[in-house]
Design an enzyme around this catalytic site. Structure first.
Site, PDB file in Angstrom:
ATOM      1  N   HIS A 247     -20.765  35.190  -4.057  1.00 29.64           N
ATOM      2  CA  HIS A 247     -21.021  34.930  -5.478  1.00 29.64           C
ATOM      3  C   HIS A 247     -20.472  33.575  -5.916  1.00 29.64           C
ATOM      4  CE1 HIS A 247     -16.836  35.535  -6.691  1.00 29.64           C
ATOM      5  NE2 HIS A 247     -16.806  36.593  -5.885  1.00 29.64           N
TER       6      HIS A 247
ATOM      7  N   GLU B  56     -16.146  43.973  -3.088  1.00 30.21           N
ATOM      8  CA  GLU B  56     -15.070  43.199  -2.474  1.00 30.21           C
ATOM      9  C   GLU B  56     -13.977  44.134  -1.940  1.00 30.21           C
ATOM     10  OE1 GLU B  56     -14.181  40.994  -0.767  1.00 30.21           O
ATOM     11  OE2 GLU B  56     -13.791  39.159  -1.922  1.00 30.21           O
TER      12      GLU B  56
END
Length: 518
Positions: A83, A157
């Site tokens: 990202h 994550e």
């Protein structure tokens, strides 16, 4: 990559953690005590892990971090993207799998750059993390495409439990030795009765099973720094000790090629490129700051016109495209102060090295202080691999683009000779970097892609069986940083970076209409 006859063993299998949205997981695969680190060894390994052999002479589990993957019927390419910069990235907070951060304006601009980088590529599906910073990055990159976007919880994550939301200095003050363990020995780091990195590696393996099971040929995955590291590592068979060794910058792009295995076995996997970033790969970015660096430059295209020629043509000069590539390389390195350039004695390598040197030494005219630069030029026979490849009885014809697995088709004695010679070359580069006369030192090595593949293997502490797991193009750049100096572990900042070549670069992805495209 292990040979097709080797058995891949799961390293430290753990129970899958619960979805963090449901609160902390109650699964406790191993009691370690809150914030108390109890690793298998009290010492912290700073150098690449040693190769350990079991009683059968096979590679030890330390370098077998991947289970067998399900068979695939057709070639598949997977493009991983981290990202863009988030608000917590900018603040220096520990994000983990929390979902409070959003993209900054810079992060959205990075995602737009990645969209442009991939705009001509055809994807069958997009897998994305459920966290907002990745979902928004995926939406920007995916644009007007109508194909499916699949949210996958296992792509979130790394779960960092009590660490999440803390500024880094707060984590250090609150958790002391546990925070240090997270920094220097993450594979054995334990918090809230969990080993986050080990859990992450298991999650990455689960993700690959889902991605490979999907009926698609070209896949985009948009996720996070740590999980993308784990995806790359588990794909090529590296264990948790490689956490933070394969960098992922904001919106960095990594590419993996999967080709069907023999007789319906586990697919062959090749890392086509690592961390193709929206910005320069030699500028400051993700990872710890390093004052010592080795840059591996693959020479440009030669006069035969093939992108990677057979050994019989290996002493050719650069053609016009190769000359353009060498100039583009020199321009990219302009802002670095290079100490020495070491090339093979072959014509194309010498020409590429000279182009870099000429631009470096002319750079003093562009600086305000007009400080002259002097770049030491050296030639090293140990970097030259073509004469060894000539000994092979296989693949006498030109090999375009060094097709994945090409190296592993050669005889064992050829690979052994190449590996042993490249080991001496790697030690020479480390010795060159160790010269204490300069506090900051950049060493550039110019040669054939095959030689640099072997050098990266030595940097990572692998064996010759892994050489088929990496791919390099002509004119590409790979960067190895040494944040702890040449005696410490090398950190791979990028592999096969080609964005500097502009319209003359190899596309990040290629059409996947036929198996031959791979």
């Amino acid at each position: 990559m292990l040979s097709s006859t080797s058995t891949l063993v799961v390293h430290n299998p753990l129970l899958r953690p619960a979805d963090p949205r449901a609160g902390p997981s109650r699964a406790r695969p191993r009691r370690c005590g809150s914030f108390i680190v109890r690793s298998a060894s009290s010492s912290v390994t700073e150098k690449p892990p040693a190769i350990v052999e079991d009683k059968d002479g096979d590679l030890g589990a330390e370098l077998r971090g991947s289970a067998k993957f399900p068979a695939i019927r057709a070639a598949k390419r997977v493009v991983l993207v981290r990202h863009g910069q988030s608000t917590w990235n900018a603040e220096g907070r520990i994000q983990g799998s929390s979902n409070f951060a959003v993209l900054t304006k810079k992060g959205e601009a990075q995602a737009e750059t990645s969209r442009q980088m991939l705009i001509d590529d055809s994807f069958d599906v997009c897998f994305t993390s459920p966290l907002e910073r990745s979902k928004r990055t995926a939406e920007i990159i995916w644009g007007a495409r109508e194909e499916d976007m699949i949210t996958e919880s296992d792509l979130r994550e790394i779960d960092l439990y009590s660490f999440q939301g803390l500024l880094k200095h707060e984590g250090k003050a609150k958790f002391g030795e546990a925070f240090r363990q997270w920094q220097v020995d993450a594979a054995n780091f334990c918090i809230d009765d969990h080993y986050p990195v080990r859990e992450l590696w298991q999650r990455a393996r689960d993700c690959w099973i889902k991605i490979l099971a999907h009926e698609s040929r070209s896949v985009l995955v948009v996720a996070h720094n740590a999980v993308n590291q784990a995806l790359v590592a588990t794909a090529i068979g590296l264990g948790t000790e490689y956490f933070r060794i394969l960098l992922q910058s904001n919106c960095g792009v990594s590419v993996l090629d999967f080709t069907p295995g023999a007789e319906g076995g586990s697919p062959f996997i090749c890392l086509n490129r690592l961390n193709q970033t929206p910005g320069s790969p030699v500028a400051a970015g993700a990872g710890r700051k390093a004052s010592k660096r080795i840059i591996l430059i693959c020479h440009g295209v030669t006069r035969s016109g093939a992108e990677v020629t057979s050994p019989s043509h290996s002493n050719e000069r650069l053609n016009m495209l190769g000359i353009i590539q060498s100039q583009k390389i020199a321009e990219l390195l302009l802002d670095l102060k290079i100490s020495s350039i070491i090339s093979t004695p072959r014509g194309a390598s010498i020409e590429t090295a000279m182009a870099i040197s000429n631009v470096q030494e002319a750079a003093d005219c562009l600086a305000d202080d007009c400080e002259p630069r002097y770049v030491e030029m050296k030639q090293m026979q140990e970097l030259e691999c073509e004469s060894i490849l000539q000994q092979s009885k296989k693949d006498a014809a030109p090999v375009p683009n060094l097709q994945p697995g090409w190296l592993n088709q050669h005889e064992d004695e050829v690979l052994t000779a190449l590996w042993d010679q490249s080991g001496r070359a790697w030690q020479f580069l480390l010795d060159e970097l160790s010269d204490g006369s300069e506090p900051e030192k950049v060493v550039v090595a110019v040669g054939h892609p095959v030689a640099h593949i072997a050098l990266m293997g030595h940097c990572l502490g692998l064996t010759k069986e892994w050489m088929g797991s990496f791919h390099l193009d002509t004119g590409s750049i790979s960067v190895v940083d040494f944040p702890d100096g040449p005696a410490g572990r090398g950190v791979i900042r990028c592999i096969n970076y080609t964005a500097h070549l502009g319209r003359w670069s190899i596309p990040i992805t290629r059409p996947t209409l036929d198996d031959e495209d791979f």
